[in-house]
Design a protein around this motif. Sequence first.
Motif, short mmCIF file in Angstrom:
data_model
loop_
_atom_site.label_atom_id
_atom_site.label_comp_id
_atom_site.label_asym_id
_atom_site.label_seq_id
_atom_site.Cartn_x
_atom_site.Cartn_y
_atom_site.Cartn_z
N TYR A 275 73.82 1.51 65.38
CA TYR A 275 73.92 1.79 63.96
C TYR A 275 72.44 1.35 63.35
N GLY A 276 71.98 0.57 63.72
CA GLY A 276 70.51 0.08 63.32
C GLY A 276 69.50 1.07 63.65
N GLY A 277 69.80 1.61 64.77
CA GLY A 277 68.92 2.44 65.55
C GLY A 277 69.04 3.97 65.01
N LEU A 278 69.95 4.19 64.56
CA LEU A 278 70.15 5.67 63.86
C LEU A 278 69.87 5.59 62.33
N MET A 279 69.92 4.48 61.78
CA MET A 279 69.47 4.35 60.61
C MET A 279 67.71 4.34 60.58
N ALA A 280 67.30 3.75 61.60
CA ALA A 280 65.76 3.60 61.64
C ALA A 280 65.42 5.17 62.21
N LEU A 281 66.06 5.75 62.92
CA LEU A 281 65.45 7.22 63.32
C LEU A 281 65.41 8.02 62.03
N LEU A 282 66.46 8.03 61.12
CA LEU A 282 66.53 8.91 59.97
C LEU A 282 65.13 8.65 59.05
#
Length: 420
Positions: A275-282
Amino acid sequence: MHKLNRVATPDTATSSARKIPMLQPLRHARFRQLWLASLVSNLGTWTQTFAAAWLVASGDPSSHMTALVQAAACAPMLVFGLLAGVVADAAPRARLLLAVNAFRALAAALMAVLAAGGQASAWSVLALVFMMGTAQAFMWPAWHAVTSLLVAPDEVEAAATLNNLSYNVAATAGPALGGALFAWCGAAPLFAFTALSMTGLLAVYYAWQRSPDAPRAGATVSMDAFRAGLRAAFGAADYRRLLRHTACALFGAVAFMALLPLYVRDVLQREAGMYGGLMALLSAGAIAAPFVLPALRVRYPRHVLVAVSLALFGAMLATLPLVRHPALLAPLVMAGGMAWAAMISTLNGAAQSAFPSSVRARTLSVYLLAMALGQTVGSAAWGVVAEWLGVSPALALAGTVLLLYAACGLRRAIPATMAQ
């Protein structure tokens, strides 16, 4: 009544402003101090955003309850947004910003105490997110109005792009940090970090409100001032169109943030780190956008940039349910982040340059109200759709809505010059 100037060719009037180097506003000492302090504060805020959403998602199976975290963050702007604009035009803005950021720090500290004591239920988290949202509702009109006073007029759009860059750098690092630390230390230290991250910003505002160049009180807080702000914003047809575009765009786009914890939990069947990784990728994609936007703004009118950005973000949402492998998710979400940043910075730049300083905070509060309307209603609505149909159909439907609006709703120009 304030009228918006019409121009023969959209964006011609500000093409020179758009050629201003992105880093040029940092030559102003006060803007530079606030930008750096805001970068740290934004890092804490995004860490808290991650921790609150995942804390609710991991402890409550309801799709609707998880989506309400985003709604609780945006709803205060609906409740207090117009009042916040009046207050921001009337109160000394540095002092007001000091007070509301102290309130934000207090709410984050309370979150940390509850989480440390095992008392952070979904409803208590929603209540404290609403508290932080209330502080932000009073902060944003004053902050946007102050930004335009700290730089030269032709640097306002570059300053808006820099602020968006700061926000997105923090939005990349904050969730990634939260995702790495949540399983190890839990939510309480993340909320405590949020409170501590605001100390630099509080120090800058404290020093500024005591200095001779601090903005002084303006208009009186009154119903007349309230109505004057509404007349200025809603009395201008071009500004009304900008408000409609903003509300409709964010209604669909907010599905990503509202449903992302559920997508990770139910569709990908992964944990906090994903979840944190996808937020960071956005946000990583959003960081790249300011480096290509100045050239695009010279070549294309604003409504075209917003329409293309919406279409790209909608395509990302519609494709997301079909993709499960991280190697394919990363470029997809990063492309969505670039589209998001292009859309938001373009709309923000238009709103910030629309009216003179005397009514700017009040008219900006109406713009922020349109943003909050789209995000609040959208978060709640997509949560209900996900509860009824499932997370994947809800994401696909939100993407389709954005694609249709980009094709049909953005045919008329967003004027480049919206001055008195």
